[in-house]
Design an enzyme around this catalytic site. Structure first.
Site, PDB file in Angstrom:
ATOM      1  N   TRP A  54      -4.728  -7.987   2.308  1.00  0.00           N
ATOM      2  CA  TRP A  54      -4.067  -8.819   1.289  1.00  0.00           C
ATOM      3  C   TRP A  54      -4.972  -9.073   0.102  1.00  0.00           C
ATOM      4  O   TRP A  54      -4.538  -9.052  -1.046  1.00  0.00           O
ATOM      5  CB  TRP A  54      -3.561 -10.119   1.901  1.00  0.00           C
ATOM      6  CG  TRP A  54      -2.491  -9.888   2.923  1.00  0.00           C
ATOM      7  CD1 TRP A  54      -2.497 -10.266   4.236  1.00  0.00           C
ATOM      8  CD2 TRP A  54      -1.242  -9.196   2.718  1.00  0.00           C
ATOM      9  NE1 TRP A  54      -1.348  -9.852   4.858  1.00  0.00           N
ATOM     10  CE2 TRP A  54      -0.563  -9.200   3.957  1.00  0.00           C
ATOM     11  CE3 TRP A  54      -0.641  -8.578   1.631  1.00  0.00           C
ATOM     12  CZ2 TRP A  54       0.695  -8.606   4.122  1.00  0.00           C
ATOM     13  CZ3 TRP A  54       0.607  -7.979   1.795  1.00  0.00           C
ATOM     14  CH2 TRP A  54       1.259  -8.005   3.019  1.00  0.00           C
ATOM     15  N   ASP A  90      -5.528 -17.506  -1.628  1.00  0.00           N
ATOM     16  CA  ASP A  90      -4.278 -17.196  -0.922  1.00  0.00           C
ATOM     17  C   ASP A  90      -4.410 -17.816   0.465  1.00  0.00           C
ATOM     18  O   ASP A  90      -5.245 -17.392   1.267  1.00  0.00           O
ATOM     19  CB  ASP A  90      -4.129 -15.667  -0.832  1.00  0.00           C
ATOM     20  CG  ASP A  90      -2.939 -15.225   0.018  1.00  0.00           C
ATOM     21  OD1 ASP A  90      -2.240 -16.086   0.592  1.00  0.00           O
ATOM     22  OD2 ASP A  90      -2.708 -13.995   0.098  1.00  0.00           O
ATOM     23  N   LYS A  98       4.728 -18.009   6.859  1.00  0.00           N
ATOM     24  CA  LYS A  98       3.793 -17.924   7.970  1.00  0.00           C
ATOM     25  C   LYS A  98       3.728 -19.273   8.697  1.00  0.00           C
ATOM     26  O   LYS A  98       3.924 -19.338   9.887  1.00  0.00           O
ATOM     27  CB  LYS A  98       2.397 -17.521   7.486  1.00  0.00           C
ATOM     28  CG  LYS A  98       2.358 -16.289   6.575  1.00  0.00           C
ATOM     29  CD  LYS A  98       2.659 -15.006   7.310  1.00  0.00           C
ATOM     30  CE  LYS A  98       3.062 -13.856   6.403  1.00  0.00           C
ATOM     31  NZ  LYS A  98       2.036 -13.383   5.493  1.00  0.00           N
TER      32      LYS A  98
HETATM   33  C1  LIG Z   1       1.981 -12.205   4.524  1.00  0.00           C
HETATM   34  C2  LIG Z   1       0.900 -12.360   3.551  1.00  0.00           C
HETATM   35  C3  LIG Z   1       1.011 -11.905   2.232  1.00  0.00           C
HETATM   36  C4  LIG Z   1       2.245 -11.202   1.721  1.00  0.00           C
HETATM   37  O1  LIG Z   1       3.236 -12.142   1.552  1.00  0.00           O
HETATM   38  P1  LIG Z   1       4.673 -11.777   0.913  1.00  0.00           P
HETATM   39  O2  LIG Z   1       5.299 -13.130   0.856  1.00  0.00           O
HETATM   40  O3  LIG Z   1       5.337 -10.833   1.860  1.00  0.00           O
HETATM   41  O4  LIG Z   1       4.456 -11.195  -0.421  1.00  0.00           O
HETATM   42  C5  LIG Z   1      -0.034 -12.137   1.370  1.00  0.00           C
HETATM   43  N1  LIG Z   1      -1.151 -12.755   1.778  1.00  0.00           N
HETATM   44  C6  LIG Z   1      -1.304 -13.183   3.042  1.00  0.00           C
HETATM   45  C7  LIG Z   1      -2.569 -13.870   3.449  1.00  0.00           C
HETATM   46  C8  LIG Z   1      -0.287 -13.006   3.970  1.00  0.00           C
HETATM   47  O5  LIG Z   1      -0.444 -13.440   5.231  1.00  0.00           O
END
Ligand SMILES: *Cc1c(COP(=O)(O)O)cnc(C)c1O
Length: 360
Positions: free
Chosen positions: A101, A171, A195
């Protein structure tokens, strides 16, 4: 079949109390005679829902007044471009690449300016967090970027990097609300909610107000400008109404269950059960350096692909769902977010103990 223990990395398990409440309110929300899915986002009823959600989130995380809370769409992925478009003033940003990511965010940022990889753990398949105490941070970097919890690899920054005074952008998709946080240490905290908070379709961006700029490149789309959404309090266009409503219920659930410090204690207890088992097992092994282990995502392997496949199939039959590892790592991964009850982790360890005995 009843409910299973769902170890999915995302979209993921939600608190059963929240789902039951939402079900009870499906046809008639609070005497409005309609579902939250059916109501105008400009109505008084909905305004209360989104304002209450924001107030509860601010209380849970202790978000100071000089930060804006935005409820957006487009997933974390959209932020991979929105962040450089909004925050690159000098056109330079430093990225710490600790997984897929972070790597994707770094690659996307290269479209908008000079995105520098200042540290990486790719040399050992992202199984650790690099030392970030003295990185070669660019003098004119507009921000330093991390993915705080690496969903795929199961690592977590337990110490934030030394950004040498630059704003930190994180993030936190897979560790959102899993523990108390000092918001003041960040310029931007953001994540997709699917998540650890709510249903897919909502992205929360918490951004210090002075980082919200008007003087952006002409090409930056209206919808990707933080100012657009900050000025309209997340009601510029139709927001993901129902998703925000569910997030609001999860915030209430978190408050009723002791807030983020209580969550941290619960999450530590749950993770310990699983890691303690892995550390003594002769069959299963954790894939991550111990001091960098995530409390949320726990990857493990047997070292034998056939045995891994057998484990995934048999665990599913036993009501333990979604334990297959990410396609880039293989093996297994147990995501044990806030809403995963301790009993679910105990059941998993019980199953692993039996499996090990039966497959010696
Ligand atoms: C799942 C995830 C993403 C991607 O998220 P989307 O909402 O599908 O764009 C990005 N960063 C992390 C840390 C994730 O767990």
């Amino acid at each position: 079949m009843g409910r299973v223990y769902n170890f999915s990395a995302g979209p993921a398990v939600l608190p059963e109390e929240v789902l039951k409440e939402a079900a009870a309110e499906m046809l008639d929300y609070n005497g409005s005679g309609m579902s939250v899915m059916e109501m105008s986002h400009r109505s008084k009823v909905y305004d209360d829902i989104i304002k209450t959600a924001e107030a509860d989130l601010r209380e849970l995380m202790g978000i100071p007044e000089n930060y804006e809370v935005l409820f957006l769409q487009g997933g974390a992925w959209t932020q991979f471009s929105a962040i450089p478009m909004n925050l690159m003033k000098n056109g330079v940003a430093d990225y710490i690449v600790t997984g897929q990511w972070a790597k994707k965010a770094w690659q996307e940022a290269q479209k908008y300016g000079k995105a520098v990889k200042v540290a990486s753990s790719e040399d050992e398949t992202f199984s650790y967090i690099p030392d970030c105490s003295d990185l070669p941070i660019d003098d004119d970097a507009d921000y330093v970027y991390i993915c705080e919890n690496n969903t795929i690899y199961g690592t977590k920054f337990w110490n934030l990097p030394n950004t040498k005074g630059k704003d930190l952008v994180a993030d936190v998709s897979s560790c959102f609300l899993s523990e108390p946080v000092d918001v003041n240490k960040y310029g931007v905290i953001y994540g997709g909610v699917q998540k650890n908070i709510g249903p897919a379709g909502v992205t929360i961006v918490i951004i210090r107000k002075d980082l919200i700029r008007e003087d952006l490149a002409e090409y930056v789309p209206t919808m990707l400008r933080y100012k657009t959404h900050a000025d309209a309090q997340s009601l510029f266009n139709t927001p993901p109404c129902y998703g925000i409503y569910i997030c609001g219920k999860v915030f209430k659930w978190l408050k009723a269950n002791g807030g983020l410090s209580a969550m941290k204690t619960r999450n530590e207890e749950k993770a310990k059960i699983l890691y303690d088992f892995l550390d003594q097992s002769e069959m299963f092994k954790g894939t991550v350096r111990k001091e960098d282990r995530s409390l949320m995502n726990v990857p493990f392997i047997t070292g034998n692909d056939e045995l891994d496949a057998k484990f995934v199939a048999e665990s599913k039959a036993a009501g333990l769902e979604n334990l297959k590892g990410h396609r880039s790592v293989g093996g297994m991964r147990a995501s044990i977010y806030n809403a995963m009850p301790k009993a679910g982790v105990e059941k998993l360890v019980e199953f692993m103990t039996e499996f090990e005995k039966n497959n010696k």
